[in-house]
Each structure stands twice: as structure tokens, then as C-alpha cells.
Design an enzyme around this catalytic site. Structure first.
Site, PDB file in Angstrom:
ATOM      1  N   GLY A 100      -7.064  20.808  -4.831  1.00 48.99           N
ATOM      2  CA  GLY A 100      -6.110  20.573  -3.490  1.00 48.99           C
ATOM      3  C   GLY A 100      -5.531  22.143  -2.351  1.00 48.99           C
TER       4      GLY A 100
ATOM      5  N   ASP B 144      -6.963  13.689  -6.180  1.00 47.80           N
ATOM      6  CA  ASP B 144      -6.877  12.546  -5.716  1.00 47.80           C
ATOM      7  C   ASP B 144      -7.897  12.185  -5.095  1.00 47.80           C
ATOM      8  OD1 ASP B 144      -6.198  10.138  -4.830  1.00 47.80           O
ATOM      9  OD2 ASP B 144      -4.180  11.468  -3.337  1.00 47.80           O
TER      10      ASP B 144
ATOM     11  N   HIS C  29       1.016  -1.132   0.476  1.00 49.32           N
ATOM     12  CA  HIS C  29      -0.271  -0.168   0.291  1.00 49.32           C
ATOM     13  C   HIS C  29       1.252   1.134  -0.711  1.00 49.32           C
ATOM     14  CE1 HIS C  29      -2.800   2.760   1.776  1.00 49.32           C
ATOM     15  NE2 HIS C  29      -3.553   2.397   0.976  1.00 49.32           N
TER      16      HIS C  29
ATOM     17  N   LYS D  97     -20.778   4.920 -13.403  1.00 46.20           N
ATOM     18  CA  LYS D  97     -19.810   5.500 -14.203  1.00 46.20           C
ATOM     19  C   LYS D  97     -18.054   5.065 -13.062  1.00 46.20           C
ATOM     20  CE  LYS D  97     -22.423   9.869 -16.105  1.00 46.20           C
ATOM     21  NZ  LYS D  97     -22.339  11.067 -15.850  1.00 46.20           N
TER      22      LYS D  97
END
Length: 350
Positions: free
Chosen positions: A306, A174, A116, A224
Site C-alpha cells: 500500500g 490487495d 462487481h 498454491k
């Protein structure tokens, strides 16, 4: 409890080293975990250290990995991580991609057999800080039900992109391809808080608000999100020759074995396309124009991806440090590794 950046990083680094990780790798891992916590991404910060420490101690993360790099073409390469700590492998993969993109204009780097790797926005931001645009994506173990199904097949399978601007602002996006990441479930569990009933379902497929009853997550926007999950799995898993879909190893089922995960970085030098100056100027212009858009009720401003993370970081340090759950700080300061704490049915997954 509020901790300074150096205090938090030091506690995490020492805990990882006590579990068996070498100092350099522990430092890299702790740095990226701190990057997450200081931006308010607590689901991918210090809350993860207990799991990593236990997996390291049980041999499920190789502490002396024999990583191998092979450039497979003018703008492509593969990094085999030998199941080393994912943060170090993913960072090295991005370093290779940045170097290659500067030479050839475009780089696609596959990473295979890593553990990870946390918040993948860290790696795309690495490229943006060098004036490059980047995309990253990685696998995780089955924890989301496909549209029309009742059993998990794909993971949260996150995607990130980052882009630089002309005035030092960096766009960093992200996201998980599920409504929320498993790390959010973990964070809510650690804080004793409930979750919205749109995040996850129990073993019968019924929406739940108790994070301790979560069996599977839901994809974003239905079909989606399901399609995006598959895209990430194809590019970061199948393309890299590692287990895919329902065959991806569980994060918590057997901590003594390597996970054999896959990740993919794509880095682009804008100078080879519209030109670096034009690219940076246009990104800056778009950020300014977003700020100028009138706000909807309940919003104070339109933010670019961000931006709020940076504001959270500035606010945290202005208020005396990063706010970490007391139980996590207690664990970081203890000598405990918590063997056998985790199992598949009570998983705190990706």
C-alpha cells in the site's frame, strides 16, 4: 490526460447517473473508482465505467435494490444485495462488519447477490481507518485455468487485508490469485500495450503477449494460487449460498441479468487479542524494520503493501492530476453508453 480528483469523480458520477444509477449510489461508486485511479490501480478505475453504465442501462444491475440485512449470530451476518451496484453493497457490508467488530471483537459478514465491487482494498482500508484489522475476498467468473487443466474454472478471486499502525500508516494488500487480474489485461488493451508471456494463455493454452488474444489467466505460483482460488470461492461463494466455480456468471455474457456474486468481510478488533496499543506499535515497528532492510540490485527501498500506491497518489497530484487514458476521458464526456459493445468472446473481465 490529467484530471483533478473532483473532475474525474464528477465525470464518472454523471456517466453512471446518465445510465440510470441514483445519485447517492453513483457518488459512492465514483468515489471508490477514483480511489483506485489516484493510487495507480487503473485496471479498477475509470476504465470500468463504460461496462457498468451499459450493464445498468440494460437492467443487469438493480438501481432500486431491496437490500436485506440479517444478523445470524453475535459476530456474523448476511447482507443480500438484490444485485445492486457492488460498490454500495460491499461498502454497506463493511459498515455492518465494523460496527459488529467494535461490539464483539470479531465480525464475519457475508454478502450475496451483488455485482462487481472493484478494488476490495478500499473496503479493508475502511476498517483499518477505524483501528481494526480486516480481510476481504470475493468471487469472479471463470477465467483462470486450474493446474493441469485446459479450461477456466475459477476466477481471479481476489484477497485483501489491511491493518492500522501507531503513526497513521495503513497497510493495504490487495491481490488477485492469478498472476495478474483481468483488469490489467483491460488496461493494457486500452493503452495498446503488450503483456508478459507469464500472465495468460490463448484458447490452446499457449502463452500470449497480445492482450487481445487472451482466453484464460494463469494462477500465481501454480498449485498454491490454484488452492487460494478455491479457498476464496468456498468462503465467498459456497458459504454465501451463491453460484460457485464454473457456475459463476460471466461478467460480459449477458448484461441484462444480475450476477449473483458473493463476497466476505472479516474484521478483527486487536484490542480483544494482544491489545490495541501493542498491536499498533508492533505494526509500526515492522514497517520501520522493513524500510531498514538493505535493498537488492535494482531496488531503492523495501516498501510495505500500500505504500507505493500512496506515493503514486502524491506524485499524481504534484504533477497536476490523475493521468487517465484520453479515450476514457472522451467516453466519460460523451453521451454514449455503447450498447452491445461487449460480448463473451471479446470480454474485458474482472
Amino acid at each position: 490526460m490529467r484530471l483533478s480528483r473532483s473532475e474525474l469523480k464528477s465525470l464518472m458520477k454523471n456517466k453512471l447517473m446518465s445510465a440510470g444509477l441514483h445519485e447517492d449510489d453513483a457518488d459512492t461508486t465514483a468515489e471508490i473508482l477514483t480511489w483506485s485511479d489516484e493510487r495507480g490501480y487503473h485496471s479498477h478505475g475509470s476504465v470500468r465505467v463504460e461496462y457498468y453504465s451499459e450493464r445498468i442501462a440494460k437492467g443487469g444491475i438493480t438501481v432500486d435494490p431491496k437490500m436485506t440485512w440479517k444478523q445470524t449470530g453475535p459476530c456474523s451476518g448476511m447482507l443480500d444485495g438484490d444485485n445492486g451496484i457492488g460498490y454500495v453493497v460491499a461498502k454497506k457490508g463493511m459498515e455492518h462488519a465494523i460496527e459488529m467488530a467494535k461490539e464483539t471483537g470479531v465480525a464475519i459478514v457475508g454478502m450475496r447477490r451483488l455485482s462487481h465491487s472493484g478494488s476490495i482494498g478500499y473496503y479493508t482500508e475502511m476498517a483499518a481507518e477505524q483501528g481494526l484489522a480486516a480481510i476481504s475476498m470475493c468471487q469472479s467468473d471463470p477465467m483462470a485455468v486450474p493446474v493441469g487443466g485446459t479450461e477456466p474454472y475459477y476466477g481471479t478471486n481476489p484477497i485483501s487485508f489491511a491493518a492500522p499502525s501507531a503513526d497513521d500508516r495503513i497497510v493495504v494488500f490487495d491481490m488477485a490469485t492469478t498472476v495478474q487480474a483481468w483488469g490489467k489485461i483491460l488496461d493494457k488493451r486500452s493503452r495498446g500495450e503488450s503483456i508478459p508471456d507469464t500472465w495468460a494463455v490463448d484458447e490452446k493454452g499457449v502463452p500470449v503477449t497480445d492482450p487481445n488474444k487472451v482466453n484464460a489467466l494463469l494462477p500465481i505460483a501454480g498449485a498454491k494460487g490454484y488452492g487460494l482460488m478455491m479457498m476464496v470461492d468456498v468462503f465467498s461463494g459456497i458459504l454465501n449460498g451463491v453460484p460457485f466455480g464454473g457456475h459463476v456468471s460471466s461478467m460480459y455474457h449477458d448484461l441484462s441479468k444480475g450476477r449473483d456474486l458473493g463476497q466476505l468481510h472479516i474484521v478483527i478488533d486487536p484490542d480483544r487479542f494482544c491489545g490495541k496499543d501493542a498491536f499498533l506499535k508492533a505494526v509500526s515497528q515492522s514497517l520501520d524494520e522493513l524500510h531498514e532492510i538493505p535493498t537488492a540490485p535494482g531496488y531503492d527501498q523495501v516498501y510495505y503493501p500500500g505504500e507505493r500506491a500512496k506515493l503514486r497518489m502524491e506524485k499524481a497530484y504534484a504533477e497536476g492530476g490523475i493521468d487517465i487514458v484520453d479515450d476514457i476521458v472522451k467516453y466519460l464526456k460523451s453521451d454514449d453508453i455503447h450498447y452491445n459493445r461487449y460480448d463473451h468472446k471479446n470480454r474485458f473481465a474482472e
